[in-house]
Design a protein around this motif. Sequence first.
Motif, PDB file in Angstrom:
ATOM      1  N   ALA A   1       0.812  -1.228   0.000  1.00 33.40           N
ATOM      2  CA  ALA A   1       0.000   0.000   0.000  1.00 33.40           C
ATOM      3  C   ALA A   1       0.843   1.276   0.000  1.00 33.40           C
ATOM      4  O   ALA A   1       1.821   1.403   0.736  1.00 33.40           O
ATOM      5  N   ASP A   2       0.408   2.213  -0.825  1.00 32.45           N
ATOM      6  CA  ASP A   2       0.997   3.542  -0.866  1.00 32.45           C
ATOM      7  C   ASP A   2       0.363   4.354   0.252  1.00 32.45           C
ATOM      8  O   ASP A   2      -0.840   4.600   0.255  1.00 32.45           O
ATOM      9  N   VAL A   3       1.191   4.757   1.215  1.00 33.63           N
ATOM     10  CA  VAL A   3       0.613   5.376   2.415  1.00 33.63           C
ATOM     11  C   VAL A   3       1.224   6.734   2.741  1.00 33.63           C
ATOM     12  O   VAL A   3       2.275   7.098   2.229  1.00 33.63           O
ATOM     13  N   ASP A   4       0.541   7.463   3.586  1.00 30.86           N
ATOM     14  CA  ASP A   4       1.068   8.701   4.142  1.00 30.86           C
ATOM     15  C   ASP A   4       0.325   8.979   5.444  1.00 30.86           C
ATOM     16  O   ASP A   4      -0.542   8.200   5.839  1.00 30.86           O
TER      17      ASP A   4
ATOM     18  N   PRO B   1       2.865   1.986  11.234  1.00 31.36           N
ATOM     19  CA  PRO B   1       1.857   2.771  10.509  1.00 31.36           C
ATOM     20  C   PRO B   1       0.752   3.318  11.408  1.00 31.36           C
ATOM     21  O   PRO B   1       0.278   4.431  11.191  1.00 31.36           O
TER      22      PRO B   1
ATOM     23  N   GLN C   1      -0.806   5.960   9.034  1.00 30.12           N
ATOM     24  CA  GLN C   1      -0.671   5.362   7.686  1.00 30.12           C
ATOM     25  C   GLN C   1      -1.768   4.309   7.504  1.00 30.12           C
ATOM     26  O   GLN C   1      -1.520   3.128   7.244  1.00 30.12           O
TER      27      GLN C   1
ATOM     28  N   VAL D   1      -2.838   1.174   4.893  1.00 26.71           N
ATOM     29  CA  VAL D   1      -2.585  -0.255   5.036  1.00 26.71           C
ATOM     30  C   VAL D   1      -3.918  -0.994   5.185  1.00 26.71           C
ATOM     31  O   VAL D   1      -4.172  -2.007   4.528  1.00 26.71           O
TER      32      VAL D   1
ATOM     33  N   ARG E   1       6.133  -4.296   6.425  1.00 19.97           N
ATOM     34  CA  ARG E   1       5.162  -4.705   5.409  1.00 19.97           C
ATOM     35  C   ARG E   1       5.100  -6.229   5.319  1.00 19.97           C
ATOM     36  O   ARG E   1       4.023  -6.821   5.197  1.00 19.97           O
TER      37      ARG E   1
END
Lengths: 372, 332
Positions: free
Chosen positions: A27-30, B212, A240, A243, B21
């Motif tokens: 996943a592209d996260v921020d 995260p 983030q 995810v 991840r």
Amino acid sequence: MLTKVVDLRSDTVTKPSEAMRAAMAAADVDDDVLGSDPTAHRFETEMARMMGKEAALFVPSGTMANLVSVLVHCDTRGSEVILGDNSHIHIYENGGMSTIGGVHPRTVHNNPDGTMDIDKIVAAIRHPNGGLCYPTTRLICLENTHGNYGGKCLSVEYTDKVGEVAKTHGLKLHIDGARIFNASVALGVPVDRLVRAADSVSVCLSKGLGAPVGSVIVGSKDFIEKAKILRKTLGGGMRQVGVLCAAAHVGVRDTVGKLADDHRRAKVLADGLEKIKQLTVDLTSVETNMVYFDITDPLISPGKLCQVLEQRNVLAMAVSSKSVRLVTHYQISDRDVQHALTCIEEAVEEILSGNAKSEHLTNGLTANSYGN
Amino acid sequence: MVTKVVDLRSDTVTKPSEAMRAAMAAADVDDDVLGADPTAHRFEAEMARIMGKEAALFVPSGTMANLVSVLVHCDARGSEVILGDNSHIHVYENGGISTVGGVHPKTVRNNPDGIMDIDRIVAAIRHQDGALYYPTTRLICLENTHANCGGKCLSVEYTDKVGEVAKSHGLKLHIDGARIFNASVALGVPVDRLVRAADSVSVCLSKGLGAPVGSVIVGSKAFIDKAKILRKTLGGGMRQVGILCAAAYVGLRDTVGKLADDHRKAKVLADGLKKIKQFTVDLTSVETNMVFFDTADPRILPDKLCQVLEQRNVLAMPASSKRSSFSPSVEL
């Protein structure tokens, strides 16, 4: 030899698929609190589009989705909300709307089909003239599918009618749509049409759709802006979070199409259970993915039955002194259904023949599981 | 050519590492609301052990960790909590302890080093004699490291002293330890020793440790049992949450050891900023991973500076009308 556990306790037990796990890892996260997580943003946009609303917001749970929705609609002190006396919000959400939100509930009798009579809803609306003694009614909540009544669907006609009542009286309408996709599939009504009358809807991703975590609230842009702040206040602002949204997105993409199979398997289960002498099932009440059955033989208690089933690696949920609930989901196959039926038959025999071992439940799961 | 963005806005911007991840994708999970997710369970047990407390609970955010902690300690209506006037709980958590929790705050001035004077704390404790008009003080909250004061560390001696005050007055002590590991590393005090005096601590995994999502509350078993219910009530009960705990575990394992480097880099930043004529930095105030600097030239506004920096792919945070901040953290 490792026997698979056939887990029919709830559709919340679904574990993330390989596709979900891969999506989460990639996943592209921020930082979703500081700005926006691109994956969360994409997912929220897609959910809003699917539900026919302006905006959407990802939250950690259905409980938070409902709590935020009720509190945003009822942001003025002295508010009251009309909801079913057997609704999930009223029974299984710790009374949070009141204990946390200061909102007063006004319950109306839920019929066995999950509806509340329209005239009873209208009668429950506080008259403005009683303002000195009354709280102010601001919101009506429906639940579709209705959990406690076995996954019953509220029709689009009924929903629209309640929406009209709300509008006429200047109230908002929120739908606890934890299992709204099940309703949409069972009724053959597109989900956005089904909830068109609602100002807001809460939708679970972590139940039948299989995602590991989360729900989504959908509503107007204005409503979602306020919801975002309340979500932060309650502690649901995650960093983030893409995810989790990545997995949820896979759930919506891959699993909605499998819900019809869950419903079919629930009916197969129900038919099979009805054939067992000591059990009764109301076959007409199985509309989606839940099957409630009663035990007519006084020698068999739900707790005992679930215990014996657990020894056979079949998990079910005892819900009262004489009822047990089974819930199908996409990680339950046709073979699992047949296996469960066989095990239930055997368990009944075992208990009646007095051979059932007295073992403690391994972790108390089947005895103490509410509102799931 | 893609230029890397140097994101110094906060340590919350850390993205999950490859190891995280992989851990998330492979996590052994179950329904944590129905029973116990094995990965969550393992992680919570480890956090409790590291922090020297009986039990731990994973929550979606630091805000929820603090909210749950305050509300569990203050479960009787009419409660009051003593906390710093510049504390994160008081300034940046939407006033949730009051608006959703019904708890009244009594603020005490935060000194620039993050502490509250002991005599001022004592003076803020409500006297029994005033019970007819007063709420009941039940809790004192500290914040370590103290964010708004620039990531300052509260010493173990000070923490113990506040703990004694709490005990002698029948109060509880909660530490907002979002960045407690930064404090532990900077002070050279083991984290469990640092928080020994506290009844509960909130610890962030999603800041410098890089996970995260998430925070952990630690405390006694009885406290955590109540916290679990309140977490559910607020909507923080997540299902296959082991996904997130797996990443948090990696953060704990891999990143605590890198915090000293973050502190070193912050000092390098501070030294360099000091050399720029238009800026002032108090070098002695840089204790951990935060650098606040003021713009001495009135033509340079923090907003404008941050805007121009953004064009160069460097992100900073304006902190006030003349102050900006950088928080270097490890790129994973």
